[in-house]
Scaffold this active site. Sequence first.
Site, PDB file in Angstrom:
ATOM      1  N   ASN A   1      -0.178   0.030   8.608  1.00  0.00           N
ATOM      2  CA  ASN A   1       0.864   0.245   9.625  1.00  0.00           C
ATOM      3  C   ASN A   1       1.278   1.707   9.702  1.00  0.00           C
ATOM      4  OD1 ASN A   1       3.766   0.484   8.325  1.00  0.00           O
ATOM      5  ND2 ASN A   1       2.592  -0.929   7.065  1.00  0.00           N
TER       6      ASN A   1
ATOM      7  N   SER B   1      -2.170   2.543   3.967  1.00  0.00           N
ATOM      8  CA  SER B   1      -1.236   1.629   4.632  1.00  0.00           C
ATOM      9  C   SER B   1      -1.616   1.522   6.105  1.00  0.00           C
ATOM     10  CB  SER B   1       0.195   2.164   4.484  1.00  0.00           C
ATOM     11  OG  SER B   1       1.012   1.675   5.524  1.00  0.00           O
TER      12      SER B   1
ATOM     13  N   CYS C   1       3.922 -12.240   2.446  1.00  0.00           N
ATOM     14  CA  CYS C   1       4.906 -12.078   3.527  1.00  0.00           C
ATOM     15  C   CYS C   1       4.834 -13.279   4.473  1.00  0.00           C
ATOM     16  CB  CYS C   1       4.609 -10.798   4.301  1.00  0.00           C
ATOM     17  SG  CYS C   1       5.691 -10.613   5.731  1.00  0.00           S
TER      18      CYS C   1
ATOM     19  N   CYS D   1       3.422  -8.510  13.364  1.00  0.00           N
ATOM     20  CA  CYS D   1       4.758  -8.840  12.847  1.00  0.00           C
ATOM     21  C   CYS D   1       5.856  -8.041  13.561  1.00  0.00           C
ATOM     22  CB  CYS D   1       4.823  -8.601  11.343  1.00  0.00           C
ATOM     23  SG  CYS D   1       4.965  -6.880  10.885  1.00  0.00           S
TER      24      CYS D   1
ATOM     25  N   THR E   1      -1.509  -8.332  10.950  1.00  0.00           N
ATOM     26  CA  THR E   1      -0.077  -8.243  11.283  1.00  0.00           C
ATOM     27  C   THR E   1       0.386  -6.832  11.635  1.00  0.00           C
ATOM     28  OG1 THR E   1       0.391  -7.978   8.930  1.00  0.00           O
ATOM     29  CG2 THR E   1       0.618 -10.203   9.839  1.00  0.00           C
TER      30      THR E   1
ATOM     31  N   HIS F   1      -9.525  -4.911   4.711  1.00  0.00           N
ATOM     32  CA  HIS F   1      -8.119  -4.948   4.292  1.00  0.00           C
ATOM     33  C   HIS F   1      -7.830  -6.280   3.593  1.00  0.00           C
ATOM     34  CE1 HIS F   1      -3.742  -5.034   4.504  1.00  0.00           C
ATOM     35  NE2 HIS F   1      -3.778  -3.737   4.727  1.00  0.00           N
TER      36      HIS F   1
ATOM     37  N   GLU G   1      -5.272  -8.223   3.463  1.00  0.00           N
ATOM     38  CA  GLU G   1      -4.653  -9.264   4.308  1.00  0.00           C
ATOM     39  C   GLU G   1      -5.716  -9.948   5.161  1.00  0.00           C
ATOM     40  OE1 GLU G   1      -1.590  -8.011   7.190  1.00  0.00           O
ATOM     41  OE2 GLU G   1      -2.487  -9.502   8.524  1.00  0.00           O
TER      42      GLU G   1
ATOM     43  N   HIS H   1       0.827  -1.203   0.000  1.00  0.00           N
ATOM     44  CA  HIS H   1       0.000   0.000   0.000  1.00  0.00           C
ATOM     45  C   HIS H   1       0.865   1.258   0.000  1.00  0.00           C
ATOM     46  CE1 HIS H   1      -3.789  -2.259   1.500  1.00  0.00           C
ATOM     47  NE2 HIS H   1      -3.736  -2.170   0.195  1.00  0.00           N
TER      48      HIS H   1
HETATM   49  S1  SF4 Z   1       4.617  -4.974   7.669  1.00  0.00           S
HETATM   50 FE1  SF4 Z   1       4.993  -6.978   8.589  1.00  0.00          FE
HETATM   51  S2  SF4 Z   1       3.448  -8.316   7.678  1.00  0.00           S
HETATM   52 FE2  SF4 Z   1       3.542  -6.478   6.395  1.00  0.00          FE
HETATM   53  S3  SF4 Z   1       5.020  -6.999   4.792  1.00  0.00           S
HETATM   54 FE3  SF4 Z   1       6.177  -5.995   6.430  1.00  0.00          FE
HETATM   55  S4  SF4 Z   1       6.954  -7.693   7.717  1.00  0.00           S
HETATM   56 FE4  SF4 Z   1       5.297  -8.495   6.429  1.00  0.00          FE
END
Ligand code: SF4
Length: 280
Positions: free
Chosen positions: A220, A218, A94, A190, A158, A122, A124, A40
């Site tokens: 994260n 995104s 991943c 993760c 994750t 999402h 994932e 993303h």
């Molecule tokens: S943020 Fe974490 S789950 Fe996503 S691609 Fe990176 S390591 Fe993999």
Amino acid sequence: MEIEKAAELGFCTGVRRAIDILERAAREIGPLQTLGPVVHNQQVVEGLARSGIKAVESLDHLQGNILAISSHGVSPQVLEQIRDRGLQIVDTTCPFVRRAQVAARRLAQAGFLVIVFGEESHPEVQGVLGWAEGKGLATLEPPRFDKMPRRIGIISQTTQSYSGFARFVASFIGSDLATLSELRVVNTICDATRERQQAALELASRVDLIVVVGGRNSANSRGLAEICAAAGVETYHIERAGEIDPAWLRNHRRVGVTAGASTPDQAIEEVIAKLKHLDR
Ligand code: SF4
């Protein structure tokens, strides 16, 4: 004005791995398409498109017979559709996402209702729910049941925050424990997310303004912005250096920069260069 970068920021191993796999495949077998954006981040997607790697929205839009699966992974049902069409697969899922998929399947097969702490829409999470074989749901709020399931397995998207996951799990222990016979929690957040969140929190304790660089879709990157804002620091989430408003910097002497796991180094350096330029 002092500018400080978070100790951990930008590309994670999962994103680097996905890009490496795609670029190698494009060199060896020619142009290919990914099912949805591989990560993303618009700059990454545009860069890959220049190497002949383009995203398609669905299998029906695919041209050719090679398909790449994004780092977010797919459900077994989508995998089956891909195989039914006889397509060659380049899989960049991943390993941390794969771990969440395996956890969902094991919990479902052991008779648990699988609850994924995450954003239902999402990609994932959609994929992980598929691995729960119809015995799962995704939510960011503790769900309300007419009749509480006896066995609940909780996993996380994750890239969710640890503090949010901990509160989510605690809500089951606080209100529903008496009606549960078994509660199983698998921590599927993760390492890259944990490291970036920790580094962002440490940075927040030293600066009075934080710029988070990363795609708006995104998860994260959004999580980093939420963590920094919750720590009481003025926080702005941007995708590109051009979005910085000089007015943000007034009366701030220490500015922190962090970035999501799919943000390329170049985007981070452009933001830092712009901040330095505005400080002149
Ligand atoms: S943020 Fe974490 S789950 Fe996503 S691609 Fe990176 S390591 Fe993999």
